[in-house]
Design a protein around this motif. Structure first.
Motif, PDB file in Angstrom:
ATOM      1  N   UNK A 535      11.158  -0.303 -12.260  1.00  0.00           N
ATOM      2  CA  UNK A 535       9.745  -0.320 -12.277  1.00  0.00           C
ATOM      3  C   UNK A 535       9.054  -1.506 -12.793  1.00  0.00           C
ATOM      4  N   UNK A 536       9.651  -1.957 -14.017  1.00  0.00           N
ATOM      5  CA  UNK A 536       9.073  -3.113 -14.761  1.00  0.00           C
ATOM      6  C   UNK A 536       9.441  -4.446 -14.031  1.00  0.00           C
ATOM      7  N   UNK A 537      10.633  -4.364 -13.341  1.00  0.00           N
ATOM      8  CA  UNK A 537      11.096  -5.620 -12.945  1.00  0.00           C
ATOM      9  C   UNK A 537      10.360  -5.891 -11.532  1.00  0.00           C
ATOM     10  N   UNK A 538       9.472  -4.892 -10.654  1.00  0.00           N
ATOM     11  CA  UNK A 538       9.134  -5.231  -9.699  1.00  0.00           C
ATOM     12  C   UNK A 538       7.481  -5.361  -9.557  1.00  0.00           C
ATOM     13  N   UNK A 539       6.990  -5.333 -10.553  1.00  0.00           N
ATOM     14  CA  UNK A 539       5.628  -5.818 -10.681  1.00  0.00           C
ATOM     15  C   UNK A 539       5.195  -6.809 -10.152  1.00  0.00           C
ATOM     16  N   UNK A 540       4.428  -6.955  -8.846  1.00  0.00           N
ATOM     17  CA  UNK A 540       4.034  -8.319  -8.311  1.00  0.00           C
ATOM     18  C   UNK A 540       2.687  -8.898  -8.355  1.00  0.00           C
ATOM     19  N   UNK A 541       1.802  -7.870  -9.042  1.00  0.00           N
ATOM     20  CA  UNK A 541       0.595  -8.331  -9.150  1.00  0.00           C
ATOM     21  C   UNK A 541      -0.216  -8.624  -7.860  1.00  0.00           C
ATOM     22  N   UNK A 542       0.143  -8.124  -6.779  1.00  0.00           N
ATOM     23  CA  UNK A 542      -0.567  -8.433  -5.487  1.00  0.00           C
ATOM     24  C   UNK A 542      -1.805  -7.540  -5.167  1.00  0.00           C
ATOM     25  N   UNK A 543      -2.636  -7.848  -4.366  1.00  0.00           N
ATOM     26  CA  UNK A 543      -3.693  -6.919  -3.954  1.00  0.00           C
ATOM     27  C   UNK A 543      -3.228  -6.236  -2.646  1.00  0.00           C
ATOM     28  N   UNK A 544      -3.861  -4.867  -2.731  1.00  0.00           N
ATOM     29  CA  UNK A 544      -3.555  -4.107  -1.593  1.00  0.00           C
ATOM     30  C   UNK A 544      -4.821  -3.577  -0.824  1.00  0.00           C
ATOM     31  N   UNK A 545      -4.778  -3.255   0.508  1.00  0.00           N
ATOM     32  CA  UNK A 545      -6.079  -2.728   0.981  1.00  0.00           C
ATOM     33  C   UNK A 545      -6.221  -1.406   0.347  1.00  0.00           C
ATOM     34  N   UNK A 546      -5.489  -0.777  -0.178  1.00  0.00           N
ATOM     35  CA  UNK A 546      -5.746   0.546  -1.000  1.00  0.00           C
ATOM     36  C   UNK A 546      -6.468   0.512  -2.232  1.00  0.00           C
ATOM     37  N   UNK A 547      -6.011  -0.841  -2.856  1.00  0.00           N
ATOM     38  CA  UNK A 547      -6.556  -0.849  -4.293  1.00  0.00           C
ATOM     39  C   UNK A 547      -7.843  -1.582  -3.990  1.00  0.00           C
ATOM     40  N   UNK A 548      -8.165  -2.597  -3.161  1.00  0.00           N
ATOM     41  CA  UNK A 548      -9.439  -3.276  -3.112  1.00  0.00           C
ATOM     42  C   UNK A 548     -10.365  -2.659  -2.225  1.00  0.00           C
ATOM     43  N   UNK A 549      -9.856  -1.595  -1.525  1.00  0.00           N
ATOM     44  CA  UNK A 549     -10.890  -1.286  -0.570  1.00  0.00           C
ATOM     45  C   UNK A 549     -10.705  -2.010   0.800  1.00  0.00           C
ATOM     46  N   UNK A 550     -11.674  -1.640   1.831  1.00  0.00           N
ATOM     47  CA  UNK A 550     -11.352  -2.218   3.196  1.00  0.00           C
ATOM     48  C   UNK A 550     -11.608  -3.732   2.918  1.00  0.00           C
ATOM     49  N   UNK A 551     -10.853  -4.609   3.706  1.00  0.00           N
ATOM     50  CA  UNK A 551     -10.988  -5.970   3.628  1.00  0.00           C
ATOM     51  C   UNK A 551     -12.513  -6.484   3.917  1.00  0.00           C
ATOM     52  N   UNK A 552     -12.998  -5.963   5.029  1.00  0.00           N
ATOM     53  CA  UNK A 552     -14.589  -6.362   5.006  1.00  0.00           C
ATOM     54  C   UNK A 552     -15.618  -5.261   4.565  1.00  0.00           C
ATOM     55  N   UNK A 553     -16.161  -5.625   3.478  1.00  0.00           N
ATOM     56  CA  UNK A 553     -17.072  -5.042   2.878  1.00  0.00           C
ATOM     57  C   UNK A 553     -18.354  -5.151   3.415  1.00  0.00           C
ATOM     58  N   UNK A 554     -19.544  -4.242   2.926  1.00  0.00           N
ATOM     59  CA  UNK A 554     -20.725  -4.438   3.836  1.00  0.00           C
ATOM     60  C   UNK A 554     -21.334  -5.840   4.083  1.00  0.00           C
TER      61      UNK A 554
END
Length: 861
Positions: A535-554
């Motif tokens: 788990x510690x070796x696989x952190x990639x710090x990448x955004x994901x749609x679930x984390x940042x919400x829908x790609x198209x905001x209002x």
């Protein structure tokens, strides 16, 4: 419980009166006997008993146990056991490999670990990069495909054509779609970003659970099965595909296929073959053909060896025929169930400019090694970074791997997976591809599968408590473990040394005091630390749609609605790549906005030739690309609106000089919007045509000046089509300036009886798989639709089937006589419907056969 996988013999008994324990492992029908094997040893001085599988319970009916045999779980593996059993009654019964409670607890472990691992890996950390490059394919390819396909399914429609990318491309034929993958069911009930997260959790959980189940079929203890499952589900290979459903699904289903094959070799139950076929089809329905193919190449030799070397119930030649027939039947059932996915994809890829790349598209979210040195670095890279390392399996795994070579009951698996893992790893870093078109990185996954099996075997061997600690099967693995730990500690960086030290500290108590309770304690501690390490070796710090919400905001949605209002029923072209609002290049699939352009889609040679003249517009100027850039082609694609990032240098003067008349509309949040006043309508009628042989001359004619596309079109046609077309409308040797009326700009749909101006064409209905055009032709002519020409499209004029024409290089057209007509373009991809029919027929046949066998009962098998 019946001895369903315990073939054993009593080779000889000592004098004076040889007597044997009666054993009938098979009934007359070839199935396992439904009872434990019981026999009496009256008058027997000694017994030589051979056992082929582990987990055997030996019980004695008398008050005294047989000397040398013992009572309880037999854990010594295959071989001969000698012991005195005079006058005793022995009962040999198979120990259950799939006890409900341990399997449930093991499943709970993976259910808990899967979201912990995924959130740790994908969740952006404070102060880190907003978006890492490894998730580009997730935003540009996976997310738009699933959003569009799932939205159509929720509307009660099946998406066959994608009109929102490259002026239209086939949808189901693209392997990235994978809508028939069973793991995609959450897309029907949840928003796409939430469904993607849930699918990732399911994939990680099922990877571990199914792999542990397969290791249990190899007679490994639950501790070792769980250890191997963690190596497989949470290693670097899984981390590189965890957020890509089309790549993660093959890793989910193949362990279940291996398990079904292993159990079929024991029990010969046809239901297990069907279950294996469903699992294999699940892998191929994902569309990740690169991983599915390499894992299939790992499975087929193993299945052949397992079936041929399993206990025979018939003469050898006939038995081998039955085994190979069972394997062929399994593969045929897999192919039949998944035909709806691979058949249209195979035929589609055959027509692409790069067939291998189109079929085996593979873009990992990880740093794949390209050389042997890089592979060794992958194995020892334990620090987190922006890119997961697909070769990383944990330091604890490297320490336990040598113990697998001394496993006493799974020697066949040890030899096979050692050879397969080394070969696959070598192919992954070989200078040339082993198979044309197949990316070398795909071989990392059968290597990861093989080494995960060896890790489970090593853990099972190391944590086995034997009566004689002086046995080479005990002290040699321990010695190798300490030597490897010393080598890694000496050559590794500080963080790797800390991991080696912690693993040795956790193992040392058991290595010194080989007690059964200490084996469990130290084994589970090493397993837990392995998960923390991965788990510690696989952190990639990448955004994901679930984390940042829908790609198209209002704000993004408002911008797209505003652009769509300007484009009407025609197209938008995006210049400058992703904008500050986060609009991916395939945003049209999510916003239902028709785009001229996109990314991550394989094109046929004609489309590639067309788009190569426009691609330089979408990126910064590169020396030598000016000659290949023809902005005037945007006019023929009905590009009404250009959306330009303010961060991109945009030469408006040059575009106007080459025939693109732009008018600035407005700016909004880092974007500039231009209206293209010179864009041709999406649907038009022209009175003249000229023949061309290929797309390159057509592009040269269209961009060379002097060609009036409002008066004529270019048609690519063979002799038969040319003669048919000439009978209605003779070809013109030259295209004169327009004297015909200019077609109207598409307007809102009106009733089909509404009058049109002479030579006008109007789109009445625009759906992905159907476009209906009303035309009023003062003379015979051609209706031009600026949508991509592709096999599967059909055209009718007043409900009469006509020949589809390829016009202006890459677009569709149809010849119409004089008068008012309704022209309908309809998409009917025969390969898809044929594949769907085969899949449904295969599934129905298997269900019917299963029901018949179920109604007949066990005796009817």
């Amino acid at each position: 419980m019946a001895i369903q996988a315990l073939p054993f013999v009593l080779p000889f008994c000592q004098k004076p009166a040889p007597k044997t324990i009666e054993n009938y492992p098979y009934s007359s029908s070839g199935q396992r006997a439904p009872h434990d094997i019981t026999g009496t040893t009256e008058g027997v001085e000694a017994i030589n008993l051979w056992v082929a599988y582990r987990d055997v319970v030996i019980r004695c009916a008398g008050p005294e146990q047989p000397q040398g045999l013992g009572v309880g779980r037999f854990a010594s593996g295959s071989g001969y056991i000698q012991g005195s059993a005079r006058g005793k009654t022995l009962v040999l019964a198979e120990h259950s490999r799939y006890a409900v409670a341990p399997l449930f607890l093991m499943a709970v472990v993976f259910i808990i670990l899967a979201p912990v691992f995924w959130l740790r890996m994908e969740g952006p950390q404070a102060g880190t990069a907003a978006r890492a490059t490894e998730n580009t394919a997730l935003y540009e390819r996976t997310y738009p495909n699933l959003e569009y396909g799932a939205a159509r399914l929720r509307e009660g429609q099946l998406a066959l054509w994608n009109p929102y990318q490259f002026c239209g491309v086939p949808f189901q034929a693209d392997p990235a779609t994978g809508l028939f993958q069973p793991l995609h069911l959450p897309l029907l009930f949840l928003s796409t970003e939430r469904a993607l997260a849930l699918i990732s959790f399911l994939c990680l959980f099922l990877m571990g659970a199914f792999f542990a189940l397969f290791l249990r079929s190899l007679e490994l203890r639950y501790l070792a099965a769980c250890f191997g499952g963690i190596v497989y589900a949470f290693g670097g290979a899984a981390a590189a595909v965890a957020s890509r459903p089309e790549l993660a699904a093959p890793l989910v289903w193949y362990p279940l296929l291996f398990w079904a094959l292993r159990e079929y070799a024991r029990a010969r139950r046809h239901l297990l073959l069907v279950l294996g076929a469903i699992a294999g089809a699940g892998a191929w329905l994902s569309g990740g053909y690169a991983l599915s193919l390499t894992l299939l190449l790992l499975f087929v030799p193993y299945a052949t060896l397992t079936l041929l070397l399993s206990p025979a119930t018939a003469p050898v030649r006939r038995w081998h025929g039955r085994c190979l027939g069972a394997l062929v039947l399994l593969l045929l059932m897999m192919a039949g169930i998944s035909c709806v996915q691979w058949l249209p994809a195979l035929l589609w890829a055959a027509g692409r400019a790069a067939p291998g790349k189109a079929l085996f598209h593979l873009e990992l979210a990880g740093h794949a090694p390209a050389t042997l040195d890089a592979l060794l670095g992958n194995l020892l890279t334990a620090t987190a970074g922006l890119l997961p390392r697909p070769g990383y399996m944990g330091i604890g795994t490297l320490l336990l791997l040598p113990a697998a070579l001394f496993h006493r009951t799974a020697r066949r698996e040890t030899i096979y997976f050692t050879a397969a893992g080394v070969l696959a790893a070598a192919l992954a870093v070989a200078p040339m591809n082993a198979l044309p078109g197949l990316p070398r990185e795909a071989w990392l996954f059968p290597a990861a599968f093989s080494f995960a099996v060896l890790a489970g075997l090593g853990a099972d061997r190391l944590f086995t408590v034997t009566r004689d600690p002086r046995s080479p099967f005990v002290w040699i693995p321990v010695l190798l473990l300490l030597l490897i730990a010393g080598a890694i500690f000496y050559t590794g960086v500080a963080y790797v040394r800390a991991l080696v030290f912690m693993n040795v500290v956790l193992l040392l108590p058991f290595l010194l005091v080989r007690a059964r309770w200490l084996a469990l304690l130290c084994g589970w501690a090493v397993t837990a630390f392995l998960f923390v390490d991965c788990a510690l070796a696989s952190v990639c710090y990448a955004r994901h749609p679930f984390i940042e919400g829908p790609v198209m905001n209002a704000e993004t949605a408002a911008t797209l609605r505003w652009a769509e209002e300007q484009a009407l029923q025609e197209r938008l072209f995006q210049i400058g790549g992703p904008t500050p609002l986060g609009l991916p290049e395939n945003v049209g699939m999510m916003a239902r906005l028709m785009l001229a352009g996109g990314s991550a889609t394989a094109l046929d040679p004609d489309q590639q030739a067309w788009w190569s003249n426009i691609a330089p517009l979408t990126r910064e100027h590169v020396e030598g690309e000016d000659a290949a850039m023809h902005p005037s082609l945007l006019n023929y694609m009905a590009v009404r609106v250009l959306l330009v990032s303010e961060r991109r240098a945009f030469d408006v003067v040059r575009l106007e000089r080459e025939g693109v008349q732009l008018q600035f509309a407005r700016g909004r949040e880092g974007l500039r919007l231009y209206r293209n006043e010179s864009a041709l309508p999406r649907a038009a009628w022209v009175p003249q045509w000229q023949p061309v042989d290929e797309v390159a001359p057509a592009i040269e004619r269209l961009t060379g000046g002097g060609f009036d596309a409002r008066a004529a079109c270019l048609v690519q046609a063979g002799p038969s089509i040319s003669s048919e077309l000439s009978a209605l409308l003779p070809a013109t040797p030259e295209v004169q300036p327009a004297a015909a009326p200019i077609p109207e700009t598409p307007a809102p749909a009106e009733p089909a009886t509404a009058p049109l101006g002479a030579g006008a064409a109007r789109i009445l209905e625009s759906r992905p798989e159907r476009v209906l055009i009303q035309v009023d032709a003062p003379q015979p002519g051609i209706v031009v639709l600026a949508d991509t020409y592709a096999p599967g499209w059909r055209v009718t004029v007043d409900d009469t089937r006509k020949t589809m024409l390829r016009v202006n290089g890459v677009f569709r057209g149809a010849a119409v006589p004089a008068g008012a007509h309704l022209v309908a373009f309809t998409y009917f991809p025969t390969p898809f419907w044929a594949g769907l029919a085969v899949s449904l027929a295969t599934t129905a046949l298997l269900l019917t056969t299963g029901m018949v066998r179920l109604l007949r009962g066990p005796g009817g098998q």
